[in-house]
Write a protein that holds these residues in place. Sequence first.
Motif: not given
Lengths: 411, 92
Positions: A77, A215, A54, A222-223, A219
Amino acid sequence: MGFTKALKCRECSREYPVEPIYVCEFCFGPLEAVYDYDGIKKVLTRETIAARPRTLWRYKELLPIAGEPQVGLDSGFSPLIKADNLARILGVKELYIKDDTVMHPTLSFKDRVVSVALTKAKEFGFDTVACASTGNLAHSVSALGARSGLKRFVFIPASLEQSKITASVVYEPNLIAVDGNYDDVNRLCSEIANKHRWAFVNINIRPFYAEGSKTMGFEILDQLGWQAPDHVVVPCASGSLLTKVWKSFKEAHKIGLINDLHTKVYAAQATGCSPIAAAIKSGADVIRPVKPDTIAKSLAIGNPADGYYATAVVRETGGYGEHVSDAEIIHAIKLLAATEGIFAETAGGVTLAAAKRLIEAGKIDKNGSTVICITGNGLKTQEALAGHTGEVHHIKPNLASFEDVLAKIGR
Amino acid sequence: MGVKVRIPTPLQRLTGGKEEVEAQPGRIIDIIAALDKEYPGIAERISEGGKVRRFVNIYVNEEDIRFLSAENTAVSDGQEVSIVPAIAGGRI
């Protein structure tokens, strides 16, 4: 081998090889990395990403490096906090804070861009990295550069506060204090970059550096379980972060990491430096430079290099821009701390205060999901809160004195 | 004495590698036109239709011409002109 095909001029679309260059030789437009998305699509799936550590590098195929990551291997992350307390106060259903106040190692989102910039600088064979900065960028280049064994030159305006100088100089870069303001420092640096073969992260390495901001967007998706939020509120200095967060969403959509993309992007600025928000609100095509005057110093860029593109993203997505006063910034910093336990720097106050206004004005739909991007830690800008925080209760070291105060507090 | 004009790297190909060139005093737009006579191609790179391009910053003695009179800013003998491509802010 990486997936970066070329650098391409955002204005006239001329292509250039992947080199430490940053402007189009023909029209001076900024250069941007372009990728082989078909190739990336074959290797970068939700499953590949989930199996990786992560860090910000779990999306490395969508970053402009040729080999393996070399810098910032523990960065990225940061938490995506579901902010239910704050949501109740703002009257929205679903609210998240993307919390870069706890970014490793220097507590701001700049560790993202610098990780990518320094990895690229090493790939290009530079032994010296440099930047012009008054704060977060200087800290990040100083720290990440120290760990990766690079020589560092950091240029600051001479008038900078001691606390900010300490947070850079502790990493022992060559710290150069220039007799002038931030714009003077930036201008001087672009001239120094002409003369010395150094990797200036925000000048000749900029096309690579800027991509690191994506990024934050990857993230967030993704989260959220690879769902795009309905709204995202992003602070604007140069405007680069906002354009890159949107680019990350579009790339994730393009390679199939998310199925649906309908996010509206909102720009947040301080009233004392709001060339981007002002252009959005007035519908203007040109960004009028201003002389900044705000406590949100990390956003105080009067002549934002990516302002035009940030404005275009906001229009394209159906978002909006808002700017807020210094008093609103302070109020929002305190609100975020008191409701969600997150202490943001002044830029974070700008973003939350702007989000609050956008919600109240009905520009952000209360029933949708909203992500607020908080980019830096409040411990760095404590002076902004001087005289504005709650009171301290002073007592004698005995129980009676404490009980007196308790009665006054009223619980 | 004249006016000293600092040339950024991307334009030095046109000036034969020179980082600094001389010009006669006058308005910015006239100086650009004069430079173009000596170094053909410069004008179309930094300006379009008599306006300085969006991604080009021009400074006269360290002041952005957008805060002066833009393309009509007068530059006098002994002053310095810097042509600088817009770069990302590194403040935040």
